[in-house]
Design a protein around this motif. Structure first.
Motif, PDB file in Angstrom:
ATOM      1  N   ASN A  86       0.827  -1.199   0.000  1.00 47.58           N
ATOM      2  CA  ASN A  86       0.000   0.000   0.000  1.00 47.58           C
ATOM      3  C   ASN A  86       0.866   1.257   0.000  1.00 47.58           C
ATOM      4  O   ASN A  86       0.604   2.213  -0.737  1.00 47.58           O
ATOM      5  CB  ASN A  86      -0.925  -0.013   1.217  1.00 47.58           C
ATOM      6  N   GLN A  87       1.914   1.252   0.800  1.00 47.03           N
ATOM      7  CA  GLN A  87       2.798   2.415   0.881  1.00 47.03           C
ATOM      8  C   GLN A  87       3.523   2.659  -0.432  1.00 47.03           C
ATOM      9  O   GLN A  87       3.590   3.801  -0.923  1.00 47.03           O
ATOM     10  CB  GLN A  87       3.814   2.217   2.015  1.00 47.03           C
ATOM     11  N   LEU A  88       4.058   1.596  -1.030  1.00 50.31           N
ATOM     12  CA  LEU A  88       4.805   1.762  -2.278  1.00 50.31           C
ATOM     13  C   LEU A  88       3.893   2.171  -3.430  1.00 50.31           C
ATOM     14  O   LEU A  88       4.229   3.053  -4.228  1.00 50.31           O
ATOM     15  CB  LEU A  88       5.547   0.466  -2.618  1.00 50.31           C
ATOM     16  N   SER A  89       2.733   1.544  -3.524  1.00 50.29           N
ATOM     17  CA  SER A  89       1.835   1.843  -4.652  1.00 50.29           C
ATOM     18  C   SER A  89       1.229   3.235  -4.540  1.00 50.29           C
ATOM     19  O   SER A  89       0.738   3.779  -5.538  1.00 50.29           O
ATOM     20  CB  SER A  89       0.723   0.797  -4.749  1.00 50.29           C
ATOM     21  N   ASN A  90       1.272   3.809  -3.355  1.00 55.62           N
ATOM     22  CA  ASN A  90       0.713   5.151  -3.148  1.00 55.62           C
ATOM     23  C   ASN A  90       1.792   6.198  -2.879  1.00 55.62           C
ATOM     24  O   ASN A  90       1.471   7.296  -2.400  1.00 55.62           O
ATOM     25  CB  ASN A  90      -0.302   5.124  -2.003  1.00 55.62           C
ATOM     26  N   GLU A  91       3.031   5.877  -3.190  1.00 52.25           N
ATOM     27  CA  GLU A  91       4.095   6.874  -3.078  1.00 52.25           C
ATOM     28  C   GLU A  91       3.670   8.093  -3.896  1.00 52.25           C
ATOM     29  O   GLU A  91       3.325   7.975  -5.076  1.00 52.25           O
ATOM     30  CB  GLU A  91       5.412   6.298  -3.614  1.00 52.25           C
ATOM     31  N   GLN A  92       3.667   9.262  -3.270  1.00 53.02           N
ATOM     32  CA  GLN A  92       2.932  10.394  -3.823  1.00 53.02           C
ATOM     33  C   GLN A  92       3.334  10.772  -5.244  1.00 53.02           C
ATOM     34  O   GLN A  92       2.473  11.051  -6.090  1.00 53.02           O
ATOM     35  CB  GLN A  92       3.084  11.607  -2.900  1.00 53.02           C
ATOM     36  N   GLN A  93       4.632  10.781  -5.559  1.00 56.95           N
ATOM     37  CA  GLN A  93       5.043  11.219  -6.889  1.00 56.95           C
ATOM     38  C   GLN A  93       4.825  10.122  -7.931  1.00 56.95           C
ATOM     39  O   GLN A  93       4.329  10.387  -9.032  1.00 56.95           O
ATOM     40  CB  GLN A  93       6.496  11.677  -6.855  1.00 56.95           C
ATOM     41  N   PHE A  94       5.151   8.885  -7.581  1.00 56.46           N
ATOM     42  CA  PHE A  94       4.919   7.790  -8.523  1.00 56.46           C
ATOM     43  C   PHE A  94       3.429   7.554  -8.730  1.00 56.46           C
ATOM     44  O   PHE A  94       3.006   7.157  -9.814  1.00 56.46           O
ATOM     45  CB  PHE A  94       5.599   6.514  -8.019  1.00 56.46           C
ATOM     46  N   ARG A  95       2.629   7.771  -7.703  1.00 58.13           N
ATOM     47  CA  ARG A  95       1.188   7.542  -7.834  1.00 58.13           C
ATOM     48  C   ARG A  95       0.594   8.427  -8.931  1.00 58.13           C
ATOM     49  O   ARG A  95      -0.335   8.025  -9.635  1.00 58.13           O
ATOM     50  CB  ARG A  95       0.481   7.806  -6.506  1.00 58.13           C
ATOM     51  N   TRP A  96       1.160   9.618  -9.091  1.00 58.50           N
ATOM     52  CA  TRP A  96       0.673  10.526 -10.143  1.00 58.50           C
ATOM     53  C   TRP A  96       0.852   9.900 -11.520  1.00 58.50           C
ATOM     54  O   TRP A  96       0.099  10.176 -12.453  1.00 58.50           O
ATOM     55  CB  TRP A  96       1.431  11.858 -10.057  1.00 58.50           C
ATOM     56  N   LEU A  97       1.829   9.032 -11.662  1.00 62.32           N
ATOM     57  CA  LEU A  97       2.096   8.396 -12.954  1.00 62.32           C
ATOM     58  C   LEU A  97       1.167   7.215 -13.211  1.00 62.32           C
ATOM     59  O   LEU A  97       1.144   6.684 -14.317  1.00 62.32           O
ATOM     60  CB  LEU A  97       3.557   7.933 -13.025  1.00 62.32           C
ATOM     61  N   GLY A  98       0.402   6.805 -12.232  1.00 70.16           N
ATOM     62  CA  GLY A  98      -0.562   5.723 -12.384  1.00 70.16           C
ATOM     63  C   GLY A  98      -1.972   6.297 -12.418  1.00 70.16           C
ATOM     64  O   GLY A  98      -2.363   6.826 -13.456  1.00 70.16           O
ATOM     65  N   PRO A  99      -2.700   6.231 -11.302  1.00 68.36           N
ATOM     66  CA  PRO A  99      -2.307   5.447 -10.135  1.00 68.36           C
ATOM     67  C   PRO A  99      -2.577   3.972 -10.346  1.00 68.36           C
ATOM     68  O   PRO A  99      -3.568   3.596 -10.967  1.00 68.36           O
ATOM     69  CB  PRO A  99      -3.206   6.013  -9.023  1.00 68.36           C
ATOM     70  N   HIS A 100      -1.652   3.155  -9.874  1.00 67.07           N
ATOM     71  CA  HIS A 100      -1.822   1.706  -9.866  1.00 67.07           C
ATOM     72  C   HIS A 100      -1.956   1.120 -11.271  1.00 67.07           C
ATOM     73  O   HIS A 100      -2.699   0.165 -11.488  1.00 67.07           O
ATOM     74  CB  HIS A 100      -3.022   1.300  -9.015  1.00 67.07           C
ATOM     75  N   LYS A 101      -1.225   1.690 -12.207  1.00 69.79           N
ATOM     76  CA  LYS A 101      -1.249   1.166 -13.572  1.00 69.79           C
ATOM     77  C   LYS A 101      -0.009   1.650 -14.310  1.00 69.79           C
ATOM     78  O   LYS A 101       0.730   2.527 -13.823  1.00 69.79           O
ATOM     79  CB  LYS A 101      -2.519   1.619 -14.314  1.00 69.79           C
ATOM     80  N   GLY A 102       0.228   1.088 -15.476  1.00 71.04           N
ATOM     81  CA  GLY A 102       1.317   1.555 -16.324  1.00 71.04           C
ATOM     82  C   GLY A 102       2.689   1.190 -15.805  1.00 71.04           C
ATOM     83  O   GLY A 102       2.867   0.212 -15.067  1.00 71.04           O
ATOM     84  N   VAL A 103       3.676   1.986 -16.202  1.00 72.02           N
ATOM     85  CA  VAL A 103       5.080   1.704 -15.915  1.00 72.02           C
ATOM     86  C   VAL A 103       5.331   1.498 -14.421  1.00 72.02           C
ATOM     87  O   VAL A 103       6.023   0.562 -14.008  1.00 72.02           O
ATOM     88  CB  VAL A 103       5.971   2.836 -16.461  1.00 72.02           C
ATOM     89  N   VAL A 104       4.746   2.376 -13.582  1.00 68.03           N
ATOM     90  CA  VAL A 104       5.064   2.293 -12.159  1.00 68.03           C
ATOM     91  C   VAL A 104       4.486   1.028 -11.523  1.00 68.03           C
ATOM     92  O   VAL A 104       5.105   0.434 -10.632  1.00 68.03           O
ATOM     93  CB  VAL A 104       4.586   3.554 -11.409  1.00 68.03           C
ATOM     94  N   HIS A 105       3.314   0.605 -11.973  1.00 63.38           N
ATOM     95  CA  HIS A 105       2.705  -0.592 -11.381  1.00 63.38           C
ATOM     96  C   HIS A 105       3.402  -1.855 -11.885  1.00 63.38           C
ATOM     97  O   HIS A 105       3.545  -2.823 -11.137  1.00 63.38           O
ATOM     98  CB  HIS A 105       1.219  -0.618 -11.692  1.00 63.38           C
ATOM     99  N   LEU A 106       3.835  -1.853 -13.134  1.00 59.77           N
ATOM    100  CA  LEU A 106       4.642  -2.967 -13.635  1.00 59.77           C
ATOM    101  C   LEU A 106       5.926  -3.088 -12.833  1.00 59.77           C
ATOM    102  O   LEU A 106       6.362  -4.200 -12.485  1.00 59.77           O
ATOM    103  CB  LEU A 106       4.964  -2.756 -15.114  1.00 59.77           C
ATOM    104  N   ALA A 107       6.542  -1.949 -12.524  1.00 58.18           N
ATOM    105  CA  ALA A 107       7.773  -1.962 -11.730  1.00 58.18           C
ATOM    106  C   ALA A 107       7.519  -2.532 -10.346  1.00 58.18           C
ATOM    107  O   ALA A 107       8.326  -3.311  -9.812  1.00 58.18           O
ATOM    108  CB  ALA A 107       8.342  -0.550 -11.630  1.00 58.18           C
ATOM    109  N   LEU A 108       6.401  -2.167  -9.745  1.00 56.96           N
ATOM    110  CA  LEU A 108       6.055  -2.699  -8.430  1.00 56.96           C
ATOM    111  C   LEU A 108       5.842  -4.209  -8.502  1.00 56.96           C
ATOM    112  O   LEU A 108       6.205  -4.941  -7.567  1.00 56.96           O
ATOM    113  CB  LEU A 108       4.805  -1.999  -7.902  1.00 56.96           C
ATOM    114  N   ALA A 109       5.280  -4.685  -9.609  1.00 59.95           N
ATOM    115  CA  ALA A 109       5.122  -6.128  -9.797  1.00 59.95           C
ATOM    116  C   ALA A 109       6.474  -6.825  -9.789  1.00 59.95           C
ATOM    117  O   ALA A 109       6.655  -7.872  -9.151  1.00 59.95           O
ATOM    118  CB  ALA A 109       4.387  -6.416 -11.105  1.00 59.95           C
ATOM    119  N   SER A 110       7.442  -6.260 -10.492  1.00 61.78           N
ATOM    120  CA  SER A 110       8.772  -6.856 -10.556  1.00 61.78           C
ATOM    121  C   SER A 110       9.388  -6.994  -9.167  1.00 61.78           C
ATOM    122  O   SER A 110       9.912  -8.047  -8.794  1.00 61.78           O
ATOM    123  CB  SER A 110       9.676  -6.005 -11.464  1.00 61.78           C
ATOM    124  N   VAL A 111       9.285  -5.933  -8.371  1.00 62.13           N
ATOM    125  CA  VAL A 111       9.865  -5.943  -7.029  1.00 62.13           C
ATOM    126  C   VAL A 111       9.074  -6.855  -6.095  1.00 62.13           C
ATOM    127  O   VAL A 111       9.644  -7.642  -5.329  1.00 62.13           O
ATOM    128  CB  VAL A 111       9.939  -4.502  -6.480  1.00 62.13           C
TER     129      VAL A 111
END
Length: 409
Positions: A86-111
């Motif tokens: 929850n904390q990582l997926s809602n990181e304020q600056q990265f969340r703007w790039l989603g939220p919870h989709k696209g490049v940032v969410h794929l990256a979270l999947a990898s980690v």
């Protein structure tokens, strides 16, 4: 504790015509790979799947997430992984790039997937074994149920797990028999009719009882002709699925899907834009009883919730290297169990990780052991590639999630 991290951009050109569909004509199967190395020398490997361009962007985002895990103990992380997710997926600056989709969410999947792999290796067991031995409370502690409270609270999730635990023992034989597979590679979009015909014969000879054809041609007659070729070769007892990869508008989908019903498809997959929940609801009602399969490009649990709420999906194809990783995959599987909708994952990992997750779905959640997609094109690159015998996935016994790749740079 996690001492070092390594992020790798791995790309694998595949054979001519392989992997092609109505939208993605010339794919380069690629992984944004995260490796978490702990102080005992164990390495957890996880990845997200892309088709080439942009894989480096996913890697850059994965680096950001992975850096925050340095110095952490994997057991402590996983004891409350839902909170971390929850904390990582809602990181304020990265969340703007989603939220919870696209490049940032794929990256979270990898980690996320690297965390689960390291956790299983730390315990010395295959991931499926680790997951089926967790208590309901331990499983729910790894999940982020935010935005699902209208459908699935923490208490409801625990009860759903406990209600299905009673049948675990009766479902354990799947470990010995193996999990059924289905062949996606018979009918890639760029394959000729003759190649499709020959591939169907090979699939039947290899023991597959289900197979999938890519549709979505500019000329609907091509789709209809090829679909009937597959049905003719496979016979009436084989399940044949059709996949349009989002090619059609809703009016086009209604028209062509009604025509394709003549060959009795087991499902029609991704007929239109993956964000258009209401279009799928309209289509599902128009072509009933033929069912829709949805999820390859659905990025998060909230949109899956909407598909389930509207009754649009007959099958859910959540992909753990597409949504936020194993944690979100399990969350969506729980939602599907509540709605009694089968989970048949898309395998952006070529079946490596998902062979573990479908065993968990069946044994712990009570999902039907229907079948799991099989795509062979990257098998040679894995340390422990999936093993298919007579159309069945043979249960992996090595510690971890089967995601280690050979010759990591």
């Amino acid at each position: 504790m996690i001492k070092n991290i390594r992020i790798s951009d791995r790309r694998f050109p595949i054979g001519k015509g392989a992997g092609s569909d109505a939208i993605h004509r010339d794919p380069i199967y690629s992984y944004a790979v995260t490796q978490l190395i702990d102080d005992s020398g164990l390495t957890g490997t996880g990845f997200a799947f892309t088709l080439g361009e942009g894989n480096d962007l996913v890697c850059k985002a994965a680096q950001f997430y992975a850096e925050q895990l340095k110095g952490k103990d994997i057991e402590e992380l996983m004891a409350a992984f839902g909170t971390l997710f929850n904390q990582l997926s809602n990181e304020q600056q990265f969340r703007w790039l989603g939220p919870h989709k696209g490049v940032v969410h794929l990256a979270l999947a990898s980690v996320t997937n690297a965390c689960y792999d390291l956790w299983a290796k730390k315990r010395g067991v295959p991931l499926w074994k680790l997951l089926i031995d967790l208590s309901p409370e331990q499983i729910v502690n790894t999940l982020d149920l935010s935005y699902l409270e209208d459908e699935l609270t923490r208490e409801q999730a625990i009860k759903l797990l406990k209600d299905n635990y009673a049948g675990k023992t009766n479902r354990m034989p799947v470990i010995a028999t193996g999990y059924p597979g289905y062949d996606t590679s018979i009918g890639w979009f760029n394959y000729s009719d003759e190649k499709v015909r020959e591939n169907c014969k090979k699939a039947v000879a290899n023991g597959f009882t289900a197979m999938k054809l890519k549709v979505g041609s500019a000329e609907a007659e091509r789709d209809i002709r090829r679909a009937h070729i597959v049905r003719e070769v496979a016979g009436d007892d084989i399940r044949v699925m059709l996949d349009a990869n989002q090619q059609w508008t809703l009016p086009q989908a209604i028209s062509i899907c009604k025509r394709l019903q003549s060959m009795n498809p087991y499902w029609i997959e991704e007929p239109t834009h993956p964000d258009d929940v209401l279009a799928h609801k309209t289509l599902a009602e128009a072509i009933a009883p033929t069912k829709l399969a949805l999820g390859e490009h659905v990025p998060n649990r909230i949109i899956f919730k909407n598909y389930l709420q509207t009754g649009s999906a007959g099958f859910i194809q959540v992909d753990a290297v597409r949504v936020g990783g194993v944690s979100e995959f399990i969350t969506i599987s729980l939602l599907c169990r509540k709605y009694n909708i089968p989970v048949v994952p898309h395998v952006g990992d070529m079946g490596q990780l998902h062979q573990h997750l479908v065993l968990f779905n069946h044994i712990v959640l009570g999902h039907e052991a229907l079948f799991l997609e099989h795509i062979p094109h990257l098998q040679q690159y894995f340390t422990h590639p999936v093993v298919i015998e007579n159309g069945f996935y043979i249960t992996p016994m090595e510690a971890g999630s089967s995601c280690d790749l050979k010759q990591m740079d």
